[in-house]
Design an enzyme around this catalytic site. Structure first.
Site, mmCIF file in Angstrom:
data_model
loop_
_atom_site.group_PDB
_atom_site.id
_atom_site.type_symbol
_atom_site.label_atom_id
_atom_site.label_comp_id
_atom_site.label_asym_id
_atom_site.label_seq_id
_atom_site.Cartn_x
_atom_site.Cartn_y
_atom_site.Cartn_z
ATOM 1 N N GLY A 22 0.845 -1.190 0.000
ATOM 2 C CA GLY A 22 0.000 0.000 0.000
ATOM 3 C C GLY A 22 0.873 1.229 0.000
ATOM 4 N N GLY A 23 0.243 2.384 0.191
ATOM 5 C CA GLY A 23 0.974 3.642 0.132
ATOM 6 C C GLY A 23 1.938 3.830 1.292
ATOM 7 N N GLY A 25 3.660 1.102 2.890
ATOM 8 C CA GLY A 25 4.580 0.006 3.120
ATOM 9 C C GLY A 25 4.049 -1.299 2.572
ATOM 10 N N THR A 27 3.215 -5.684 3.436
ATOM 11 C CA THR A 27 2.838 -6.679 4.440
ATOM 12 C C THR A 27 3.295 -8.053 3.962
ATOM 13 O OG1 THR A 27 0.882 -5.361 5.001
ATOM 14 C CG2 THR A 27 0.936 -7.626 5.781
ATOM 15 N N LYS A 44 4.519 -6.256 9.182
ATOM 16 C CA LYS A 44 4.058 -5.029 8.540
ATOM 17 C C LYS A 44 5.228 -4.050 8.510
ATOM 18 C CE LYS A 44 -0.112 -3.573 9.138
ATOM 19 N NZ LYS A 44 -0.578 -3.533 7.732
ATOM 20 N N ASP A 144 -9.912 3.306 9.028
ATOM 21 C CA ASP A 144 -9.877 2.701 7.692
ATOM 22 C C ASP A 144 -10.678 1.403 7.661
ATOM 23 O OD1 ASP A 144 -9.266 2.606 5.036
ATOM 24 O OD2 ASP A 144 -7.271 1.754 5.286
#
Length: 804
Positions: A22-23, A25, A27, A44, A144
């Site tokens: 994702g923006g 980092g 996983t 993460k 989120d």
């Protein structure tokens, strides 16, 4: 650069595969080599902003560590992945989390999948709201919520919350003094969160949109909205343009969850969960209850004798006795009106199947059964004051003895105060009620308590007051918590001649607003004067900066009284700051204060009325990092401050009472025996307020037969009588906090003002779950007091006092 399969972090976590990116980092699925059987885990990786300066890098690292520890607390919930580890390696931040085997809800909803049934959506709401209620108690907003962050666990089908937005903020941070980053996913993110000002109920909006997506099969981005109000239009929006067939109850719940403006939504996950659980569709047949929802005049309970007399009067053409039939009852069985004598649980954070069974039995008039259930819950949770009040009320019903009724108006289930203040006040009320009901003979008068939840909100305080005054047998009020709520409710009580005794509202001018107002807590002048004298004479601080909320009656009153006293000592307030602003730069405030010559800070946040003031006070305390002396008002006497630990090393707080003050050691011992723990100043002051009200009721001039008849139709007669008994010049009693007398204004008399204040500091202690306790300043260490952590029924043995 992505981690590769087989790479090992911290000599322990072996990377297996990439799960996603994702923006902020990536996983990874990994194996924890440090655990038995090499269990799976999630790594993460959080990427900080590129090329941060040294100061920003330090702030990011500090924020990462603090947020990671907070997430560690959340992992105590079985539906939140456990935080196994966190660390920094090669200038990258890493969180190691429990691996949850299951699938995301993206696999269960979409335009190509059948829509969910109503019961499936209700189950989802109950499941997720239960977890959010726990999260919000820690003052954390997920930020989120979306289908991909809700995972259905294979082992039990429960929903697990993933990927908290707090860690995203670390990855996107550019300046931590600015307002919160706008984190979220289009379609699920509400307006206030897009603007960078998320609220706890922002998560409710996201969950509501997920539920609507499940029902309609339409992604929230594709749902239309009203161009004037901004409200989402969804009932007619399905792939085939048909109308969704659902109950009006679920429609109402979802509509309230996704309102455009956050103030129109449920105030908390706890409140929303209560709505869902009380829905007729969700109640199990074994515990199904008769639901009554009313915002108007309470339902009437008519005595059979009155019914016969009334019918006879109607036959005779009379109208006088018809009034009897319309007289509203006290403690009516009306659910969801924020009032309860035992028919429903208002304190949603302290519940159990036993307590739920107790309120169901109470509602049905099965008081002996209710007693048995409440007693079982007390064995589980001895510290629950609502349960003890309901138990006492049920016992009065079984004993069939006369009793008087008072009301307790306090904030419950409000995330902004954690529920602590309301529960602390209720403990004092419950203690005195138990004492009275246990001491009097079966033929003597007992004390019944009606609880009202004002949510620490001025508007709701007004509504609660209006409902209370309509109940004719209520003879007085103990409450409200904050000065702002008290000020909003006072006119209603004044019009009804109903005495209000506050244990916690300290604003200087409150007593000037009403003739029916009394308080057992000293007004702000007392605490402010003690702080000013200690700051100037003991700490040698002559120039200070002051931080407060000018829009709060309590905070503004403390500020005014402190300035008067500090100026009189010869001190100077060189600069003032507004804590109520959404954007508050703590470090900048400190720098500006130092530039003006300040060497100390005075912090007066409000009583959690403003959503920003208290959190901004915490920012200031953290930014100070033990450099300069700080003093504050009693609103800082909370567990939130204890959890700051070392950051509050130089903080002094003024409170009106402490259990180690020994003003009345007998009370302290009895309270400890009743609750199994020491109690706060709010509990002691509430005990005194209840005692004062009880004495006012019992020391009033007896009514003659004519007045008794008149009072039946006009309860203000006896209410005025109670007011007159409290206003007698010779009224005096000894309470938990010492002698209690009142000035003509209704303020508590404080002959020796400094004796009415306890200055406390924060010291390490193994007796506290937070590792720290508030201890009077005369003690050098908590261990010097010899607190009995193992046996809380023992009175603290004081071995030594060492003055600073």
């Amino acid at each position: 650069m992505a981690l590769t399969s087989g790479e090992i972090l911290k000599k322990r976590y072996k990377i297996l595969s990439l799960l996603g990116r994702g923006g902020f980092g990536k996983t990874y699925k990994a194996k924890d080599l440090g655990r038995s059987r090499h269990r799976l885990c999630v790594v993460k990786e959080i990427v900080p902003p590129s090329s941060p300066n040294q100061k920003l890098w330090g702030e990011i690292k500090e924020r990462f560590e603090r947020e990671a520890k907070t997430l560690g607390k959340l992992g105590e919930h079985c539906q939140i992945p456990e935080l196994i580890d966190f660390f920094v390696e090669n200038e990258q931040f890493y969180l190691i989390l429990e691996f949850v085997k299951g699938h995301d809800l993206t696999e269960e909803m979409g335009s190509n999948l059948p829509p969910w049934s109503e019961m499936s959506v209700i189950d989802l709401l109950k499941d997720v709201l239960g977890v959010l209620a726990f999260v919000h108690q820690h003052q954390i907003i997920h930020r989120d919520l979306k289908p991909s962050n809700l995972r259905r666990r294979d082992s039990d089908g429960k929903i697990v919350l993933l990927d908290f937005g707090a860690v995203k903020e670390i990855g996107s941070a550019t300046d931590f003094s600015n307002t919160t980053q706008a984190i979220g996913t289009p379609g699920y993110i509400p307006a206030e969160q897009q603007q960078g000002h998320p609220q706890l109920n922002s998560d409710l909006y996201s969950l509501g949109m997920i539920s609507i997506q499940a029902l309609t099969g339409v992604h929230p981005r594709n749902l239309p909205s009203d161009p004037n109000s901004g409200e989402i239009i969804w009932r007619y929006t399905t792939p085939n343009k048909g109308m969704i067939t659902i109950s009006s109850e679920l429609e109402r719940i979802l509509y309230k969850m996704v309102r455009y403006h956050y103030s129109n939504r449920y105030g908390s996950a706890i409140e929303a969960l209560a709505e869902v659980e009380n829905s007729p569709l969700t109640v199990h047949p074994a515990v199904k209850r008769h639901l009554i929802v009313s915002e108007s005049i309470p339902t009437r309970k008519i005595h059979p004798l009155f019914l016969k007399i009334g019918l006879g009067a109607l036959l005779l053409g009379g109208s006088f006795l018809g009034v009897l039939l319309s007289r509203p009852s006290t403690c009516p069985v009306v659910l969801d009106d924020k009032l309860s004598c035992g028919e429903e649980i208002l304190l949603k954070t302290d519940t159990s199947p036993e307590k739920q069974a107790g309120v169901i039995a109470y509602e049905q008039g099965k008081y002996q059964e209710a007693i048995a259930w409440f007693e079982k819950h007390r064995q589980i949770d001895r510290y629950d004051p609502e349960n003890l009040i309901y138990l006492n009320n049920a016992q009065l019903e079984v004993q069939k003895r006369p009793f008087d009724t008072i009301a307790a108006a306090v904030p419950l289930n409000n995330p902004r105060d954690g529920g602590d203040a309301g529960k602390e006040i209720l403990r004092g009320i419950a203690h005195f009620q138990t004492e009275i009901n246990d001491q009097v003979s079966v033929s003597g008068r007992g004390l019944r308590v009606l609880i009202g939840d004002d949510a620490n909100d001025g508007q709701q305080a007004q509504q609660i007051a209006k409902r209370i005054v309509k109940q004719p047998d209520i003879l007085g009020i103990v409450g409200h918590y904050s000065s702002d709520s008290t000020r909003n409710a006072l006119p209603t009580y004044q019009d009804a001649h109903l005495v209000l005794i506050s244990p916690t509202s300290t604003a200087q001018t409150l007593a000037e607003d009403s003739s029916i107002f009394f308080r057992t807590v000293p007004r702000d002048e007392v605490n402010a004067s003690a702080l000013a004298q200690y700051l100037f004479h003991q700490l040698k601080q002559q120039k200070v900066a002051l931080f407060y909320n000018p829009n709060s009656a309590y905070s503004r009153s403390l500020q005014e009284q402190f300035r008067l006293s500090f100026d009189a000592q010869g001190g100077q307030v060189v600069k003032q700051f507004d804590l109520s602003q959404a954007i508050f730069e703590a470090e900048q405030g400190i720098d500006q204060s130092l530039a003006r010559g300040a060497t100390g800070f005075v912090i007066f946040p409000d009583a959690r009325v403003n959503p920003y003031a208290f959190s901004n006070a915490l920012k200031l305390i953290r930014a100070n990092t033990k450099r300069y002396w700080m003093v504050g008002g009693d609103s800082l006497y909370t567990s939130d401050i204890l959890q700051e630990r070392n950051g509050v090393d130089r903080l002094i707080v003024a409170i009106p009472w402490h259990f180690l003050g020994n003003t009345n050691p007998t009370y302290s011992e009895q309270a400890q025996n009743l609750w199994g723990k020491e109690v706060s100043w709010r509990t002691a002051m509430a005990y005194d307020a209840t005692k004062v009200l009880w004495l006012g009721i019992n020391q009033q001039t007896p009514l003659n037969w004519l007045q008794k008849g008149q009072n039946f139709f006009n309860p203000s007669i006896i209410r005025k009588n109670i007011l007159n008994s409290l206003r007698k010049p010779d009224f005096k009693t000894e309470g938990a906090t010492g002698d209690i007398q009142f000035e003509l204004s209704g303020d508590r008399k404080t002959t020796h003002r400094l004796d009415s204040v306890q200055l406390v500091k924060i010291l390490p202690s193994s007796c506290s779950p937070y590792g720290y306790l508030f201890i009077p300043i005369q003690y050098s260490a908590a261990e010097a007091i010899k607190l009995s952590c193992e046996n809380k029924s023992n009175k603290p043995e004081i071995k030594s006092k060492i003055a600073n």
